[in-house]
Write a protein that holds these residues in place. Structure first.
Motif, PDB file in Angstrom:
ATOM      1  N   PHE A   1       0.888  -0.888  -0.679  1.00 37.11           N
ATOM      2  CA  PHE A   1       0.173   0.188  -0.042  1.00 37.11           C
ATOM      3  C   PHE A   1       1.020   1.225   0.509  1.00 37.11           C
ATOM      4  O   PHE A   1       1.775   1.640   0.171  1.00 37.11           O
ATOM      5  N   TRP A   2      -0.014   2.405  -0.346  1.00 40.46           N
ATOM      6  CA  TRP A   2       0.590   3.864  -0.108  1.00 40.46           C
ATOM      7  C   TRP A   2      -0.492   4.346  -0.048  1.00 40.46           C
ATOM      8  O   TRP A   2      -1.188   4.503  -1.297  1.00 40.46           O
ATOM      9  N   TYR A   3      -0.783   5.547   1.269  1.00 38.35           N
ATOM     10  CA  TYR A   3      -2.145   5.943   1.281  1.00 38.35           C
ATOM     11  C   TYR A   3      -0.751   7.794   0.948  1.00 38.35           C
ATOM     12  O   TYR A   3      -0.547   7.086   1.952  1.00 38.35           O
ATOM     13  N   PHE A   4      -2.338   8.480   0.540  1.00 38.33           N
ATOM     14  CA  PHE A   4      -2.411   9.909   0.175  1.00 38.33           C
ATOM     15  C   PHE A   4      -3.155  10.546   0.584  1.00 38.33           C
ATOM     16  O   PHE A   4      -4.494  10.120   0.947  1.00 38.33           O
ATOM     17  N   GLN A   5      -3.268  11.737   1.622  1.00 37.99           N
ATOM     18  CA  GLN A   5      -4.124  12.343   2.402  1.00 37.99           C
ATOM     19  C   GLN A   5      -4.133  13.437   1.482  1.00 37.99           C
ATOM     20  O   GLN A   5      -4.099  13.580   0.019  1.00 37.99           O
ATOM     21  N   SER A   6      -5.739  13.141   0.660  1.00 37.83           N
ATOM     22  CA  SER A   6      -6.626  13.778  -0.512  1.00 37.83           C
ATOM     23  C   SER A   6      -7.691  14.853   0.508  1.00 37.83           C
ATOM     24  O   SER A   6      -8.002  14.901   1.623  1.00 37.83           O
ATOM     25  N   PRO A   7      -8.059  15.328  -0.580  1.00 38.83           N
ATOM     26  CA  PRO A   7      -9.086  16.930  -0.549  1.00 38.83           C
ATOM     27  C   PRO A   7     -10.582  16.146  -0.653  1.00 38.83           C
ATOM     28  O   PRO A   7     -11.726  16.605  -0.494  1.00 38.83           O
ATOM     29  N   PHE A   8     -10.720  15.033  -0.260  1.00 36.69           N
ATOM     30  CA  PHE A   8     -12.105  13.741   0.027  1.00 36.69           C
ATOM     31  C   PHE A   8     -12.371  14.064   1.182  1.00 36.69           C
ATOM     32  O   PHE A   8     -13.613  12.839   1.549  1.00 36.69           O
ATOM     33  N   GLY A   9     -11.599  14.418   2.119  1.00 35.59           N
ATOM     34  CA  GLY A   9     -12.621  14.081   3.747  1.00 35.59           C
ATOM     35  C   GLY A   9     -11.637  12.702   4.003  1.00 35.59           C
ATOM     36  O   GLY A   9     -11.611  12.601   4.840  1.00 35.59           O
ATOM     37  N   GLY A  10     -10.208  11.860   3.443  1.00 36.89           N
ATOM     38  CA  GLY A  10      -9.958  10.543   3.608  1.00 36.89           C
ATOM     39  C   GLY A  10      -8.542  10.618   2.926  1.00 36.89           C
ATOM     40  O   GLY A  10      -8.545  11.849   2.570  1.00 36.89           O
ATOM     41  N   SER A  11      -8.350   9.159   3.467  1.00 34.27           N
ATOM     42  CA  SER A  11      -6.841   8.707   2.590  1.00 34.27           C
ATOM     43  C   SER A  11      -7.076   8.426   1.252  1.00 34.27           C
ATOM     44  O   SER A  11      -8.692   8.073   1.283  1.00 34.27           O
ATOM     45  N   TRP A  12      -6.812   8.364   0.091  1.00 31.74           N
ATOM     46  CA  TRP A  12      -6.706   7.206  -1.184  1.00 31.74           C
ATOM     47  C   TRP A  12      -6.063   6.847  -1.208  1.00 31.74           C
ATOM     48  O   TRP A  12      -4.646   6.705  -0.511  1.00 31.74           O
ATOM     49  N   GLU A  13      -5.770   5.478  -1.474  1.00 32.62           N
ATOM     50  CA  GLU A  13      -4.280   4.435  -1.316  1.00 32.62           C
ATOM     51  C   GLU A  13      -4.572   2.851  -2.625  1.00 32.62           C
ATOM     52  O   GLU A  13      -5.963   3.177  -3.110  1.00 32.62           O
ATOM     53  N   TYR A  14      -3.435   3.689  -2.638  1.00 34.82           N
ATOM     54  CA  TYR A  14      -3.301   2.208  -4.300  1.00 34.82           C
ATOM     55  C   TYR A  14      -2.868   1.653  -3.223  1.00 34.82           C
ATOM     56  O   TYR A  14      -2.098   1.120  -2.109  1.00 34.82           O
ATOM     57  N   ALA A  15      -3.226   0.093  -3.951  1.00 37.45           N
ATOM     58  CA  ALA A  15      -3.176  -1.462  -3.418  1.00 37.45           C
ATOM     59  C   ALA A  15      -2.640  -2.302  -4.212  1.00 37.45           C
ATOM     60  O   ALA A  15      -3.152  -2.494  -6.106  1.00 37.45           O
ATOM     61  N   ALA A  16      -1.763  -3.437  -4.267  1.00 41.65           N
ATOM     62  CA  ALA A  16      -1.298  -4.343  -4.745  1.00 41.65           C
ATOM     63  C   ALA A  16      -1.218  -5.601  -4.075  1.00 41.65           C
ATOM     64  O   ALA A  16      -0.954  -5.728  -3.263  1.00 41.65           O
ATOM     65  N   ASP A  17      -1.710  -6.425  -5.223  1.00 43.40           N
ATOM     66  CA  ASP A  17      -1.434  -7.847  -4.214  1.00 43.40           C
ATOM     67  C   ASP A  17      -2.480  -8.877  -3.160  1.00 43.40           C
ATOM     68  O   ASP A  17      -1.596  -8.879  -2.109  1.00 43.40           O
ATOM     69  N   GLU A  18      -3.475  -7.940  -3.009  1.00 45.31           N
ATOM     70  CA  GLU A  18      -4.340  -8.210  -2.202  1.00 45.31           C
ATOM     71  C   GLU A  18      -4.501  -9.453  -2.789  1.00 45.31           C
ATOM     72  O   GLU A  18      -4.422 -10.382  -3.484  1.00 45.31           O
TER      73      GLU A  18
END
Ligand SMILES: [Fe+2]
Length: 340
Positions: free
Chosen positions: A278-295
């Motif tokens: 994962f890599w999470y970023f703070q977003s302007p959407f009120g929370g974060s967005w996450e890139y995810a691979a190999d779940e």
């Protein structure tokens, strides 16, 4: 993994190894609609994230899509309209749309939900309702489509899976699909009851009653929705995860976001539960967005576990997340229940 305690506690049912049905033939998260304070900033983030902008079906709404057609819709907050008011504040999710396989499933859902709450079809045939926490829900026949791509091959000792070929490089991410959404609540054990009892969702794993990973169908993602006792009181959007092709795209996408000035929330790292990088970023959407691979991907034979909600459960490894004393500055609160 030696530190990860496995509990047998109280809480919602844990289905393991039994026949699981998918009564309403759910397929996954179709669309997340956000109501935000700064529309331009949010749309800039969505584009930088690697989503494609598409023609919007509604005045004042912007529409973005992943490769497979998973959607993010963005509107400006308008407190006079329920469909443009976020849960939490000041920006957040205003509606969560689930996909089902066919019209018959939609009709069955309308009959089930109409027993005790609104269940209305709009002109486009999308069913709108609400959960027990007041989260606006929608249901539609799935529009996401499987899009083929070249799966990354790996070389391992004695097993050259990528002979005479260079590995893929990524200047930025191109999110393939929405994976899951996480929602912060006061009591995750209560929040999931509606989804289990009314919609037939399945618990995949759990941190006692404080963080509950659920999937909407027996076969597929490890989780489509995660309810967690967040540090902040109230119900609010926590994060939205997008699947990318491999760990290199997680890193390439994250580096791209970082270079544009967006702030890391957590990562890069690897989750203990669900195994995703994962890599999470703070977003302007009120929370974060996450890139995810190999779940982890699962079927009815997946063995659910009830984990001790210790601070380091969030990640197997990560850069820049752990405090020097080993405690986490990430999203799980210790306030609701004592870890055993
Ligand atoms: Fe996540």
């Amino acid at each position: 993994m030696a530190d990860v305690g496995v509990l047998r506690g109280s809480g919602p049912p844990m289905e393991t190894g039994m026949a699981l049905e998918n009564r309403f033939r759910f397929t996954g998260v179709e669309c997340v609609t956000f109501a935000v304070e700064d529309l331009d900033d949010a749309c800039r983030f969505a584009k930088d994230w690697g989503l494609n902008e598409a023609a919007s079906p509604e005045q004042g709404m912007r529409l973005f899509a992943t490769v497979d057609g998973s959607e993010v819709r963005v509107v400006e907050v308008d407190r006079t309209r329920a469909d443009r008011s976020p849960i939490g504040s000041p920006s957040g999710m205003s509606e969560l749309t689930w996909g089902v396989e066919d019209e018959a499933a939609l009709k069955a859902l309308a009959a089930e939900l109409g027993r005790d709450r609104r269940a209305e079809f709009d002109a486009a045939g999308v069913l709108h309702s609400v959960d027990d926490l007041g989260i606006n829900l929608a249901f539609r026949v799935a529009r996401r489509r499987s899009v083929p791509y070249e799966v990354t091959r790996y070389n391992a000792p004695g097993s050259p899976g990528r002979l005479n070929a260079r590995a893929p490089r990524y200047q930025a991410a191109k999110p393939h699909e929405i994976s899951h959404i996480a929602i912060g609540v006061d009591d995750a054990g209560e929040a999931v009851k509606f989804y289990i009892e009314r919609l037939g969702f399945i618990v995949s794993d759990r941190y006692a009653n404080r963080g509950i990973f659920m999937r909407c169908s027996p076969v597929g993602n490890h989780h489509h929705v995660f309810f967690m006792n967040a540090k902040q009181r109230g119900t609010r959007f926590n994060h939205l995860a997008f699947k990318v092709r491999d760990i290199h795209e997680v890193i390439g996408g994250g580096q791209h976001l970082d270079s544009l000035g967006w702030q890391t929330f957590a990562g890069p790292g690897r989750h203990l539960i669900s195994s995703a990088c994962f890599w999470y970023f703070q977003s302007p959407f009120g929370g974060s967005w996450e890139y995810a691979a190999d779940e982890d991907m699962v079927d009815e034979h997946w063995e659910t576990q009830d984990f001790d909600a210790v601070s380091h459960i969030f990640s197997e490894w990560t850069f820049g997340l752990e405090k020097s004393d080993g405690t986490l500055r990430g999203p799980i609160s210790a306030s609701k229940e004592q870890a055993l």
